[in-house]
Design a protein around this motif. Structure first.
Motif, PDB file in Angstrom:
ATOM      1  N   LYS A  85       0.788  -1.291  -0.016  1.00  0.00           N
ATOM      2  CA  LYS A  85       0.106  -0.115  -0.043  1.00  0.00           C
ATOM      3  C   LYS A  85       0.725   1.211  -0.083  1.00  0.00           C
ATOM      4  N   ARG A  86       1.895   1.294   0.927  1.00  0.00           N
ATOM      5  CA  ARG A  86       2.796   2.356   0.889  1.00  0.00           C
ATOM      6  C   ARG A  86       3.516   2.535  -0.453  1.00  0.00           C
ATOM      7  N   LEU A  87       3.852   1.348  -1.148  1.00  0.00           N
ATOM      8  CA  LEU A  87       4.681   1.526  -2.343  1.00  0.00           C
ATOM      9  C   LEU A  87       3.877   2.131  -3.243  1.00  0.00           C
ATOM     10  N   LEU A  88       2.695   1.489  -3.321  1.00  0.00           N
ATOM     11  CA  LEU A  88       1.626   2.117  -4.604  1.00  0.00           C
ATOM     12  C   LEU A  88       1.090   3.465  -4.386  1.00  0.00           C
ATOM     13  N   PHE A  89       1.421   4.087  -3.069  1.00  0.00           N
ATOM     14  CA  PHE A  89       0.963   5.473  -2.678  1.00  0.00           C
ATOM     15  C   PHE A  89      -0.482   5.568  -2.503  1.00  0.00           C
ATOM     16  N   LEU A  90      -1.145   4.309  -2.130  1.00  0.00           N
ATOM     17  CA  LEU A  90      -2.461   4.506  -2.279  1.00  0.00           C
ATOM     18  C   LEU A  90      -3.273   5.588  -1.402  1.00  0.00           C
ATOM     19  N   ASP A  91      -2.520   5.720  -0.222  1.00  0.00           N
ATOM     20  CA  ASP A  91      -3.049   6.634   0.723  1.00  0.00           C
ATOM     21  C   ASP A  91      -2.918   8.093  -0.024  1.00  0.00           C
ATOM     22  N   LEU A  92      -2.037   8.230  -0.956  1.00  0.00           N
ATOM     23  CA  LEU A  92      -2.072   9.608  -1.461  1.00  0.00           C
ATOM     24  C   LEU A  92      -3.034   9.749  -2.542  1.00  0.00           C
ATOM     25  N   ILE A  93      -3.198   8.714  -3.082  1.00  0.00           N
ATOM     26  CA  ILE A  93      -4.415   8.697  -4.219  1.00  0.00           C
ATOM     27  C   ILE A  93      -5.724   8.721  -3.555  1.00  0.00           C
ATOM     28  N   GLU A  94      -5.822   8.207  -2.388  1.00  0.00           N
ATOM     29  CA  GLU A  94      -7.104   8.531  -1.861  1.00  0.00           C
ATOM     30  C   GLU A  94      -7.670   9.910  -1.635  1.00  0.00           C
ATOM     31  N   GLY A  95      -6.372  10.446  -1.208  1.00  0.00           N
ATOM     32  CA  GLY A  95      -6.686  11.995  -0.908  1.00  0.00           C
ATOM     33  C   GLY A  95      -6.806  12.734  -2.225  1.00  0.00           C
ATOM     34  N   LEU A 153      -9.002  12.431   3.449  1.00  0.00           N
ATOM     35  CA  LEU A 153      -7.834  13.317   3.048  1.00  0.00           C
ATOM     36  C   LEU A 153      -6.775  13.113   4.086  1.00  0.00           C
ATOM     37  N   LEU A 154      -6.888  12.873   5.038  1.00  0.00           N
ATOM     38  CA  LEU A 154      -6.216  13.132   6.105  1.00  0.00           C
ATOM     39  C   LEU A 154      -5.674  11.778   6.987  1.00  0.00           C
ATOM     40  N   SER A 155      -6.508  11.183   7.741  1.00  0.00           N
ATOM     41  CA  SER A 155      -6.579   9.863   8.635  1.00  0.00           C
ATOM     42  C   SER A 155      -5.459   9.035   8.142  1.00  0.00           C
ATOM     43  N   GLY A 156      -5.517   8.490   6.821  1.00  0.00           N
ATOM     44  CA  GLY A 156      -4.503   7.669   6.491  1.00  0.00           C
ATOM     45  C   GLY A 156      -3.414   8.039   5.495  1.00  0.00           C
ATOM     46  N   ASN A 157      -3.301   9.365   5.653  1.00  0.00           N
ATOM     47  CA  ASN A 157      -2.231   9.798   4.741  1.00  0.00           C
ATOM     48  C   ASN A 157      -0.944  10.009   5.506  1.00  0.00           C
ATOM     49  N   ARG A 158       0.077   9.371   4.613  1.00  0.00           N
ATOM     50  CA  ARG A 158       1.304   8.774   5.570  1.00  0.00           C
ATOM     51  C   ARG A 158       2.044  10.264   6.105  1.00  0.00           C
ATOM     52  N   ILE A 159       2.059  11.153   5.304  1.00  0.00           N
ATOM     53  CA  ILE A 159       2.712  12.436   5.904  1.00  0.00           C
ATOM     54  C   ILE A 159       1.869  12.941   7.131  1.00  0.00           C
ATOM     55  N   TRP A 160       0.405  12.874   7.152  1.00  0.00           N
ATOM     56  CA  TRP A 160      -0.063  13.551   8.167  1.00  0.00           C
ATOM     57  C   TRP A 160      -0.014  12.546   9.235  1.00  0.00           C
ATOM     58  N   VAL A 161       0.119  11.155   9.283  1.00  0.00           N
ATOM     59  CA  VAL A 161       0.231  10.435  10.409  1.00  0.00           C
ATOM     60  C   VAL A 161       1.550  10.463  10.971  1.00  0.00           C
ATOM     61  N   ASP A 162       2.601  10.492  10.053  1.00  0.00           N
ATOM     62  CA  ASP A 162       3.985  10.607  10.471  1.00  0.00           C
ATOM     63  C   ASP A 162       4.472  11.740  11.301  1.00  0.00           C
ATOM     64  N   ARG A 163       3.720  12.775  10.811  1.00  0.00           N
ATOM     65  CA  ARG A 163       3.917  13.920  11.391  1.00  0.00           C
ATOM     66  C   ARG A 163       3.356  14.245  12.755  1.00  0.00           C
ATOM     67  N   LEU A 164       2.292  13.654  12.921  1.00  0.00           N
ATOM     68  CA  LEU A 164       1.445  13.740  14.118  1.00  0.00           C
ATOM     69  C   LEU A 164       1.581  12.572  15.322  1.00  0.00           C
ATOM     70  N   THR A 165       1.993  11.444  14.885  1.00  0.00           N
ATOM     71  CA  THR A 165       1.919  10.391  16.029  1.00  0.00           C
ATOM     72  C   THR A 165       3.280  10.536  16.936  1.00  0.00           C
ATOM     73  N   ASN A 166       2.917  10.587  18.083  1.00  0.00           N
ATOM     74  CA  ASN A 166       3.988  10.659  19.202  1.00  0.00           C
ATOM     75  C   ASN A 166       4.813  12.118  19.059  1.00  0.00           C
ATOM     76  N   ILE A 167       3.917  13.082  18.656  1.00  0.00           N
ATOM     77  CA  ILE A 167       4.457  14.257  18.944  1.00  0.00           C
ATOM     78  C   ILE A 167       3.574  15.175  19.870  1.00  0.00           C
ATOM     79  N   GLY A 168       4.246  15.893  20.742  1.00  0.00           N
ATOM     80  CA  GLY A 168       3.370  16.687  21.832  1.00  0.00           C
ATOM     81  C   GLY A 168       2.627  15.774  22.598  1.00  0.00           C
TER      82      GLY A 168
END
Ligand code: SF4
Ligand code: SF4
Lengths: 151, 369
Positions: free
Chosen positions: A6-16, B192-207
């Motif tokens: 999922k991470r490799l295919l950027f599924l989370d970004l595509i969803e957004g 848009l946000l909950s599963g987004n890797r940037i969002w998750v990585d920047r928020l978990t275990n911060i503050g």
């Protein structure tokens, strides 16, 4: 493993991105082009003040009771009055309203016993000078007279 | 300071007061060791208007519009807290119809406040899109406010003893249309946000702020609930008939920035639930209790606190029997929660400071008053 894929295919970004593109449809445009397209404000909107006049004889409805001036938290209304010797009634002479200090809370219009003072739907209050923000009686009755610039 | 290979000394950096991510005119003095934050100091007062002092020179009714200007994002909640405090002094209670309308409007305001928080917080972290969407939904709420009381932000919607304005025709329809539309929009934000890797990585275990620290600093609201404490004044000390509504208090365990995000998203869903119940319960009747024209509460004092979107909002009013309060003290949630910046930011990286300030959800109008 699935997580990795999922991470490799950027599924989370595509969803957004799907959400973003869903909102691109012209049907979903929400922006108002303000000066060209004036918003329709609600009936109860508390905007520019107005002193109502009796439409039949053009006399002011205000009985110069001073209640609005007393109700105002900012004390920005000044009511001038004179006693008419014949009718033995107070009559309105001047009325100033400093819109620059007003917070449009509506306490003055609630206080008015004869619905003479009213906050209207007009919200374009900008002027070029500070003095221009102080509205006199004529301005309150007839509305502001914006300066017209011809280009 | 420990010896390092490359000799480094502490760097003092001013963040704000014009920094766009401090959500107003907050100045944070950061002590940095490279990228690492060694300490923070908040300098507040840039927006101080002396609201508490103004109260001493105004009658009780006259002061009501000023409280809207403290937490201007949640003006309705502020108005409710103040009106409840004066009503307690006067020993009157708003009629049932007024109470239901108050609940409906404050819940709408809670959603509006959380939407602003979500949009700006996401913007700080780099997700620009949610801001546009949250503003769009907030617009619907503000339109309801405008139709109801004539103002969008500083509403002055409630009066001491009840309401000034009768509901407009179609209020129920507007609110239920909003309730039908809004949960799908929350899903959209979460997409848009909950599963987004940037969002998750920047928020978990911060503050991270655990429950013990929250209690130590007096932190309330979503920050406390994200640390696992089930404390909501709407349930703990019900006011305005909140005891009759069926809703849950969302909590999370970790107390980090991501958990606070989840808690606030859940709270918006719960608010929709309360709204649905509230509009069904609006019954005909008077909207104003019997309150004298000149309000002169008996000598005494009253403290009323309500659950504002940001935490516990308290009003402490001392009356000396005259038409003007002797003293009004406000316990603003943002001001108290801002103290928690120090323990949350210690040891964090500079880039995370923005996320931590955003997650506290401060409004400087309320911090400085
Ligand atoms: S709207 Fe409020 S501040 Fe403005 S004149 Fe009326 S009472 Fe005073
Ligand atoms: S309260 Fe109404 S009638 Fe009395 S002075 Fe003011 S505008 Fe005139």
């Amino acid at each position: 493993m699935r997580k990795f894929l999922k991470r490799l295919l950027f599924l989370d970004l595509i969803e957004g991105l799907v959400v973003t593109f869903r909102s691109q449809h012209p049907k979903h445009i929400y922006t108002e082009q303000y000066p060209a397209q004036s918003p329709k404000v609600a009936e109860r909107y508390r905007g520019a003040p107005r002193l109502n006049i009796n439409p039949e004889n053009g006399e002011t409805l205000c009985i110069a009771c001073n209640l609005c001036a007393l109700a105002c938290p900012e004390a920005l209304i000044v009511v001038g009055s004179e006693r008419n010797e014949q009718t033995r009634r107070k009559e309105l002479t001047t009325f100033t309203y400093d819109t620059s200090r007003c917070m449009f809370c509506g306490l003055c219009e609630d206080a008015c016993p004869v619905d003479a003072l009213e906050l209207t739907q007009d919200f374009e209050l900008a002027t070029y000078t500070r003095e221009g923000q102080i509205w006199d009686r004529q301005m309150l009755e007839e509305g502001p007279r914006p300066k017209q610039y011809k280009f | 300071m420990a010896e390092t290979f490359l000799d480094s000394s502490e760097l003092v950096l001013n963040m704000g007061p014009q920094h766009p991510s401090t959500h107003g005119v907050l100045r944070v003095v950061l002590r940095l060791d490279g990228e690492k934050v060694m300490g923070t100091e908040c300098i507040i007062g840039y927006l101080h208007r002396g609201v508490e002092k103004i109260a001493e020179n105004r009658t009780y009714q006259m002061f009501a519009p000023y409280v809207d200007r403290m937490d201007y994002v949640a003006a309705v909640s502020n108005g409710l807290g103040y009106c409840l405090a004066v009503e307690k002094l006067l020993n009157v209670e708003a009629p049932p119809r007024a109470q239901t309308v108050r609940v409906a409007l404050t819940e709408l305001n809670r959603i509006a406040s959380h939407l602003i928080w979500l949009g700006t917080h996401a913007l700080d972290i780099g997700a620009i899109t949610p801001l546009f969407y949250t503003m769009r939904e907030r617009e619907e709420i503000l339109n309801i406010f405008e139709k109801y009381c004539g103002a969008r932000l500083t509403t002055h919607a409630f009066r001491i003893g009840g309401l000034q304005y009768e509901l407009y025709d179609g209020f129920e329809q507007d609110v239920s249309a909003f309730c039908d539309m809004f949960p799908a929009r929350i899903d959209e934000y979460e997409e848009l946000l909950s599963g987004n890797r940037i969002w998750v990585d920047r928020l978990t275990n911060i503050g991270v702020l655990n429950a013990a620290q929250c209690k130590q600093y007096g932190v309330t609201g979503p920050l406390l609930r994200a640390a696992g404490v089930r404390w909501d004044l709407r349930k703990a000390q019900p006011y305005s008939g909140y005891e009759n509504y069926d809703f849950e208090i969302p909590i999370r365990e970790n107390g980090d920035t991501y958990d606070r995000y989840i808690v606030r998203m859940q709270e918006m869903r719960q608010s929709v639930r309360i709204l649905r119940q509230a509009i069904k319960r609006i019954e005909p009747g008077p909207i104003m209790a019997k309150v004298p024209k000149v309000i002169k509460p008996p000598v005494g004092e009253a403290y009323v606190s309500i659950e504002a979107p940001k935490g516990e909002l308290g009003y402490y009013i001392v009356s000396d029997g005259s038409t003007q309060p002797y003293r009004v003290r406000v316990r603003p949630p943002s001001f108290v929660n801002l103290q928690a910046l120090e323990p949350m930011a210690k040891g964090a990286l500079v880039a995370d400071i923005v996320a931590i300030i955003g997650t506290i959800d401060i409004v400087l109008g309320e911090v400085d008053r």
